[in-house]
Design a protein around this motif. Sequence first.
Motif, PDB file in Angstrom:
ATOM      1  N   UNK A  75      24.207   3.818   5.785  1.00 11.98           N
ATOM      2  CA  UNK A  75      23.143   4.478   6.540  1.00 11.98           C
ATOM      3  C   UNK A  75      22.039   5.023   5.641  1.00 11.98           C
ATOM      4  N   UNK A  76      22.401   5.539   4.470  1.00 14.26           N
ATOM      5  CA  UNK A  76      21.391   6.103   3.573  1.00 14.26           C
ATOM      6  C   UNK A  76      20.450   5.015   3.064  1.00 14.26           C
ATOM      7  N   UNK A  77      20.986   3.863   2.695  1.00 10.87           N
ATOM      8  CA  UNK A  77      20.153   2.756   2.227  1.00 10.87           C
ATOM      9  C   UNK A  77      19.262   2.230   3.347  1.00 10.87           C
ATOM     10  N   UNK A  78      19.825   2.109   4.548  1.00  7.82           N
ATOM     11  CA  UNK A  78      19.044   1.636   5.691  1.00  7.82           C
ATOM     12  C   UNK A  78      17.915   2.617   5.997  1.00  7.82           C
ATOM     13  N   UNK A  79      18.193   3.896   5.905  1.00  6.99           N
ATOM     14  CA  UNK A  79      17.159   4.909   6.165  1.00  6.99           C
ATOM     15  C   UNK A  79      16.006   4.772   5.176  1.00  6.99           C
ATOM     16  N   UNK A  80      16.326   4.551   3.907  1.00  5.49           N
ATOM     17  CA  UNK A  80      15.256   4.381   2.914  1.00  5.49           C
ATOM     18  C   UNK A  80      14.458   3.109   3.171  1.00  5.49           C
ATOM     19  N   UNK A  81      15.154   2.045   3.543  1.00  3.95           N
ATOM     20  CA  UNK A  81      14.455   0.790   3.837  1.00  3.95           C
ATOM     21  C   UNK A  81      13.516   0.967   5.023  1.00  3.95           C
ATOM     22  N   UNK A  82      13.964   1.643   6.041  1.00  7.43           N
ATOM     23  CA  UNK A  82      13.130   1.823   7.224  1.00  7.43           C
ATOM     24  C   UNK A  82      11.957   2.761   6.949  1.00  7.43           C
ATOM     25  N   UNK A  83      12.143   3.715   6.046  1.00  9.75           N
ATOM     26  CA  UNK A  83      11.020   4.560   5.642  1.00  9.75           C
ATOM     27  C   UNK A  83       9.965   3.723   4.927  1.00  9.75           C
ATOM     28  N   UNK A  84      10.416   2.779   4.106  1.00  9.81           N
ATOM     29  CA  UNK A  84       9.488   1.867   3.432  1.00  9.81           C
ATOM     30  C   UNK A  84       8.765   0.991   4.451  1.00  9.81           C
ATOM     31  N   UNK A  85       9.505   0.479   5.424  1.00 12.61           N
ATOM     32  CA  UNK A  85       8.908  -0.335   6.482  1.00 12.61           C
ATOM     33  C   UNK A  85       7.822   0.448   7.221  1.00 12.61           C
ATOM     34  N   UNK A  86       8.100   1.704   7.522  1.00 14.49           N
ATOM     35  CA  UNK A  86       7.132   2.528   8.244  1.00 14.49           C
ATOM     36  C   UNK A  86       5.892   2.820   7.394  1.00 14.49           C
ATOM     37  N   UNK A  87       6.071   2.858   6.074  1.00 10.96           N
ATOM     38  CA  UNK A  87       4.962   3.178   5.164  1.00 10.96           C
ATOM     39  C   UNK A  87       4.249   1.932   4.655  1.00 10.96           C
ATOM     40  N   UNK A  88       4.471   0.779   5.297  1.00 14.60           N
ATOM     41  CA  UNK A  88       3.991  -0.488   4.729  1.00 14.60           C
ATOM     42  C   UNK A  88       2.467  -0.550   4.574  1.00 14.60           C
ATOM     43  N   UNK A  89       1.718   0.073   5.449  1.00 13.45           N
ATOM     44  CA  UNK A  89       0.260   0.014   5.326  1.00 13.45           C
ATOM     45  C   UNK A  89      -0.215   0.750   4.077  1.00 13.45           C
ATOM     46  N   UNK A  90       0.378   1.903   3.817  1.00  8.41           N
ATOM     47  CA  UNK A  90       0.007   2.670   2.626  1.00  8.41           C
ATOM     48  C   UNK A  90       0.439   1.940   1.356  1.00  8.41           C
ATOM     49  N   UNK A  91       1.617   1.324   1.381  1.00  8.06           N
ATOM     50  CA  UNK A  91       2.100   0.581   0.218  1.00  8.06           C
ATOM     51  C   UNK A  91       1.221  -0.644  -0.032  1.00  8.06           C
ATOM     52  N   UNK A  92       0.782  -1.302   1.020  1.00 13.68           N
ATOM     53  CA  UNK A  92      -0.095  -2.462   0.857  1.00 13.68           C
ATOM     54  C   UNK A  92      -1.389  -2.053   0.131  1.00 13.68           C
ATOM     55  N   UNK A  93      -1.933  -0.898   0.474  1.00 11.09           N
ATOM     56  CA  UNK A  93      -3.151  -0.444  -0.196  1.00 11.09           C
ATOM     57  C   UNK A  93      -2.906  -0.229  -1.687  1.00 11.09           C
ATOM     58  N   UNK A  94      -1.739   0.317  -2.021  1.00  9.28           N
ATOM     59  CA  UNK A  94      -1.408   0.492  -3.443  1.00  9.28           C
ATOM     60  C   UNK A  94      -1.312  -0.853  -4.151  1.00  9.28           C
ATOM     61  N   UNK A  95      -0.673  -1.801  -3.506  1.00  7.59           N
ATOM     62  CA  UNK A  95      -0.542  -3.122  -4.114  1.00  7.59           C
ATOM     63  C   UNK A  95      -1.910  -3.784  -4.301  1.00  7.59           C
ATOM     64  N   UNK A  96      -2.766  -3.641  -3.331  1.00  9.04           N
ATOM     65  CA  UNK A  96      -4.096  -4.246  -3.446  1.00  9.04           C
ATOM     66  C   UNK A  96      -4.872  -3.654  -4.617  1.00  9.04           C
ATOM     67  N   UNK A  97      -4.573  -2.401  -4.981  1.00  9.16           N
ATOM     68  CA  UNK A  97      -5.214  -1.775  -6.127  1.00  9.16           C
ATOM     69  C   UNK A  97      -4.624  -2.260  -7.454  1.00  9.16           C
ATOM     70  N   UNK A  98      -3.306  -2.491  -7.479  1.00  8.07           N
ATOM     71  CA  UNK A  98      -2.616  -2.766  -8.740  1.00  8.07           C
ATOM     72  C   UNK A  98      -2.406  -4.247  -9.041  1.00  8.07           C
ATOM     73  N   UNK A  99      -2.143  -5.048  -8.021  1.00  8.97           N
ATOM     74  CA  UNK A  99      -1.666  -6.417  -8.250  1.00  8.97           C
ATOM     75  C   UNK A  99      -2.672  -7.326  -8.945  1.00  8.97           C
ATOM     76  N   UNK A 100      -3.969  -7.274  -8.641  1.00  7.28           N
ATOM     77  CA  UNK A 100      -4.887  -8.198  -9.333  1.00  7.28           C
ATOM     78  C   UNK A 100      -4.811  -8.111 -10.855  1.00  7.28           C
ATOM     79  N   UNK A 101      -4.696  -6.902 -11.393  1.00 11.09           N
ATOM     80  CA  UNK A 101      -4.596  -6.754 -12.847  1.00 11.09           C
ATOM     81  C   UNK A 101      -3.279  -7.314 -13.368  1.00 11.09           C
TER      82      UNK A 101
END
Length: 437
Positions: free
Chosen positions: A382-408
Motif C-alpha cells: 500500500x505504501x508503494x502504491x500510494x507513492x505511485x499514485x501521488x506521482x500520477x496525480x502530480x504528472x503535470x507538474x513533473x512534466x514541466x520539470x522534465x521539459x526544463x531539464x531533458x533537452x540539456x
Amino acid sequence: MKTNSYAPIEAREDGIRIVLAGAPLDNDNRGVEALGTSVATYLAGAPSVERLSMLDGGWGVRTTPLPDSSAVVERIGVRNSRRWHRRESWTRVRIDQALGGLGNPLVARLTQADAVVDLSGGDSFTDLYGPQRLDTVCAPKEAALRSGRPLVLLPQTYGPFTTTDGRRRAERLVRSATIAYARDSWSHDRLLELAGPDAHSSRFREGVDVAFGLAPQRPDDAIAAHLDALAGEVVVGVNASGLLREVSAGERFGLAGDYIGTMTDMVKALVAAGAYVVLVSHVHGKHPLENDSAAFDLIDDALSPSERRRTWRLDPTLRAARLKWCIARMDWFTGSRMHATIAALSSAVPAFGYAYSDKARGVFGTCGTADQVADARDIAGAEAVEQAMASFSARDEVRRRLEDHVPAVVDRATEQLDEVLAAAQAWRAEGSAEVVA
C-alpha cells in the motif's frame, strides 16, 4: 603526469577505428539494445569514423546495416565458451593475444583500434549478478588493456561490489582506463571511489546515460493505430520486471515485500483512477526467469474482467526505438526496468521509478525528478502504491520539470560521444595519451 604509449597503428589517411563492447544489438534486454543502438548509430554515422566493430554473442564476423539508418557496423562474435579452441572464445582470445594474434579477427580489431569503448550493459559492472556475469563484463576491458589500446568506459553505473576480489578487479580496470564516464552524480561518486584519491577530473567524468539520445521509430500501423484510438483517454504505461517476480528474487535483492502483489495493486489503482493502462515489457526472449511478460501473466490473472478491459499489452517483441515511440505518447509511466523509464524521461513523459537499487534515483536526478523514485527494498504494498499514485496525480507538474531539464540531458548524450571521438583522433595522431598517474 605520465604518458601511456599505445601499440602503433599503420599510418593512414582514413578515419578512426573503434571497437564497441558491452551493448550488443541483438539483445533480449531492450535497455541494452537502446544503449548499443544509440552509440552505434552516432559513432558509425560520424564522418571521422572509418570502422565501428561491435562485440556480440554471435559467431564469426558479420557486417550489417543499423536499423533505420544508412550506417553499417561490423559485428564480431565473442563469448565465454567451453569451446575454448574457437576464436570466439575469450579463452582463445587471451591465448592468441599472447602469441601475437594468430589470425584471430577480434585480436586484429583490438590491435588496430584507436579506442575501445565499453558500456557494461549500462549497469552490469558489478558482482551483484555473480562471478560469471562479472567475467563477461570485464573480459573486453581486459582484452583492450592487453592489446595496449586506450580504454574508454562510456556512461554507466559502477558497482555495487560485494566481494573483495570483485572490487579490486573493478579498481584495477577503472584506474587503467584512459577516460571513464559515470551516467549520473551518484554513479560519479562511486567511480571516484574506485579511481582512488588521486583521481583527476579530466579522466573520470560525469555524463548521462547514452540511451537519452536514442531516436524513436514509429512501430507498425496496427500498434500506432491502437495508440491513436486512445485519444481522449489518460494513457499510462506500466513496466513490471520479470527479474523480480519470484520469491527468491525478493530474498536475493532484499525487496521489502511482494513485488507482483505491489505491481498488481498499482495497476488496479490506476484503472480505478480512470486511467487506461498499457503494459510494457522491456526484457523479452528465451530466458524465462527475466522475461517481463511472465510478470504480466501473473498480474493479468489477478485482475477482474472489467479491470482487464482497461489494460492492453504492448507487443513484447518491439525493439527499443519503437518502444520509445509508444512510451512517448503516454501521459505517465511507471517501471522497474531502468531503461523503460529512461524512454519516458527522455521523451518528457512523467515517470515514477519503482526500483531495487540506487541507480534509478541517480538517473532520475539528471532530469530533476529524483523525488519520483521509490526503492522496492524499502517500501512495498500500500505504501508503494500510494507513492505511485501521488506521482500520477502530480504528472503535470513533473512534466514541466522534465521539459526544463531533458533537452540539456539529451544534448549531453551526444556531446560526450563527440568528446570520445575527438580524443580518439588525438590519440591516433600522437600515438599516446596523457594519463594522470
